[in-house]
Scaffold this active site. Sequence first.
Site, PDB file in Angstrom:
ATOM      1  N   GLY A 281       1.316   2.695   1.745  1.00 42.42           N
ATOM      2  CA  GLY A 281       1.773   1.733   2.734  1.00 42.42           C
ATOM      3  C   GLY A 281       3.242   1.384   2.557  1.00 42.42           C
ATOM      4  O   GLY A 281       3.983   1.237   3.532  1.00 42.42           O
TER       5      GLY A 281
ATOM      6  N   ASN B 231      -1.633 -10.099   4.170  1.00 43.10           N
ATOM      7  CA  ASN B 231      -2.347  -9.695   2.951  1.00 43.10           C
ATOM      8  C   ASN B 231      -2.700 -10.863   2.054  1.00 43.10           C
ATOM      9  O   ASN B 231      -3.597 -10.761   1.238  1.00 43.10           O
ATOM     10  CB  ASN B 231      -1.501  -8.687   2.164  1.00 43.10           C
ATOM     11  CG  ASN B 231      -0.068  -9.120   2.020  1.00 43.10           C
ATOM     12  OD1 ASN B 231       0.636  -9.313   3.007  1.00 43.10           O
ATOM     13  ND2 ASN B 231       0.379  -9.289   0.787  1.00 43.10           N
TER      14      ASN B 231
ATOM     15  N   THR C  63       6.022  17.961  -1.282  1.00 47.44           N
ATOM     16  CA  THR C  63       4.762  18.704  -1.282  1.00 47.44           C
ATOM     17  C   THR C  63       3.602  17.764  -0.951  1.00 47.44           C
ATOM     18  O   THR C  63       3.528  16.654  -1.481  1.00 47.44           O
ATOM     19  CB  THR C  63       4.547  19.346  -2.674  1.00 47.44           C
ATOM     20  OG1 THR C  63       5.635  20.240  -2.894  1.00 47.44           O
ATOM     21  CG2 THR C  63       3.228  20.099  -2.747  1.00 47.44           C
TER      22      THR C  63
ATOM     23  N   CYS D  66       0.337  -7.595  -4.954  1.00 46.32           N
ATOM     24  CA  CYS D  66       1.613  -6.880  -4.857  1.00 46.32           C
ATOM     25  C   CYS D  66       2.766  -7.797  -5.210  1.00 46.32           C
ATOM     26  O   CYS D  66       3.817  -7.348  -5.644  1.00 46.32           O
ATOM     27  CB  CYS D  66       1.824  -6.366  -3.437  1.00 46.32           C
ATOM     28  SG  CYS D  66       0.450  -5.407  -2.852  1.00 46.32           S
TER      29      CYS D  66
HETATM   30  N1  PLP Z   1       1.485  -3.840   3.328  1.00 48.62           N
HETATM   31  C1  PLP Z   1       0.493  -4.709   3.067  1.00 48.62           C
HETATM   32  C2  PLP Z   1       0.122  -5.737   4.085  1.00 48.62           C
HETATM   33  C3  PLP Z   1      -0.186  -4.632   1.848  1.00 48.62           C
HETATM   34  O1  PLP Z   1      -1.180  -5.497   1.595  1.00 48.62           O
HETATM   35  C4  PLP Z   1       0.189  -3.648   0.906  1.00 48.62           C
HETATM   36  C5  PLP Z   1      -0.448  -3.591  -0.427  1.00 48.62           C
HETATM   37  O2  PLP Z   1      -0.952  -4.553  -0.914  1.00 48.62           O
HETATM   38  C6  PLP Z   1       1.219  -2.752   1.249  1.00 48.62           C
HETATM   39  C7  PLP Z   1       1.855  -2.888   2.471  1.00 48.62           C
HETATM   40  C8  PLP Z   1       1.648  -1.664   0.330  1.00 48.62           C
HETATM   41  O3  PLP Z   1       0.758  -0.581   0.384  1.00 48.62           O
HETATM   42  P1  PLP Z   1       0.678   0.443  -0.842  1.00 48.62           P
HETATM   43  O4  PLP Z   1       0.033  -0.296  -1.967  1.00 48.62           O
HETATM   44  O5  PLP Z   1      -0.155   1.574  -0.338  1.00 48.62           O
HETATM   45  O6  PLP Z   1       2.072   0.876  -1.149  1.00 48.62           O
END
Ligand code: PLP
Length: 385
Positions: free
Chosen positions: A72, A151, A237, A324
């Site tokens: 993401g 999130n 890749t 995160c």
């Molecule tokens: N965007 C949102 C709303 C998320 O909750 C997260 C991860 O918690 C991400 C982006 C990032 O995704 P990734 O962990 O796959 O890099």
Amino acid sequence: MSTPVYLDNAATTPLDSRVLEAMLPHLGGRRGNASSLHASGAAALDAVEEARASVAAFMGAEPGEIFFTSGGTEADNIAVLGLAAASPENQHLVVSRIEHPAVRQAAEHLGRIGYEVSWIGVNEEGRVDPEEFAAALRPDTALAAVMWANNEVGTVQPVEELAVICEQRGVPLHVDAVQAAGRIRIDLGSVPIATLAISGHKLYGPQGVGALYVRRGVEVRPTVFGGGQEQGLRSGTHNVAGIAGLGEAARLAAEELDVRVAHEEALRDRILDGVCSIPGVRLNGHARERLSNNAHLYVEGVEAEGLVLLCDAIGFEIGSGSACASGGHKASSVLLAMGFDEQEAFSVVRVTVGKDTSEQEIDGFVEAFATAVARLRELSPLYAG
Ligand code: PLP
């Protein structure tokens, strides 16, 4: 010791065993590079293209509009930086204050190199006001970004409405749908979003793989250079096993979405019924416009980290704010945008159920949570209640 009850599905979801099955042939034995011309390469490419078709179907898109990424974060970065690079004459962005750091920090980076960023606030339930959003768009706006669902607090944004406003004003809208995917049905055939990001590991797929949707006709300039994979937008890749896993996860999510959502909502509401009767505990975010799996709780007089660790010690894994964003000791910018003060912002926990969570697990959690809150309050000089 028995296996802990996992209630942190917004941080990452367990890998579905059916997804693992789909990945295994690409992890062991014969392995080709999807760019090679021989039979092993062709088999790898077939797996990548099958997954692309499945991810496209999952969100009502065409396979040619799907670009695989490392997750993401990368999908968000490619969209924000690549949309900006595609219209260098436009140096203005419109971004909500509650974006994930993958979008927020990409926008802040553009701000440091000369772009002007209009940050759009949210109300106390964490929702963007479409009128305020529309008023911020300008003729020189290169892109706008609003996430589909947050999130941390789980509030769902009026994305369909914002997408129509953007289309009318000729501004590409990027939507981070990492938390929404698999919980809200996405039909890009009927919502004029320009770019949209998803991630495998929030969908019972593998970690380290994601996808970016780019609507046909929208230009996104590459920010990663190399072998020209993914139509030159994301060189590197292919992670064939990961991509095959994401494809299977998307296929299953599309098929099972209604059942999963009904199951999660019932469990989420069971949590809320159980814990919101404790004095000083309340739900954050929007009461109805919220993710099916998210119970984000303010717990008066209790420090979130202590509560998360105590719950962990008694067998329940929950989140403090956002995984995160954790690691640093800064108040969540999402909560501050919603009007929390610094101290309140450290008294929240995020409990997120999943498709395989059981009622029994929730009942055990509610009891354990009440005990943990009472114990911490006894020790707290802050709590007078
Ligand atoms: N965007 C949102 C709303 C998320 O909750 C997260 C991860 O918690 C991400 C982006 C990032 O995704 P990734 O962990 O796959 O890099």
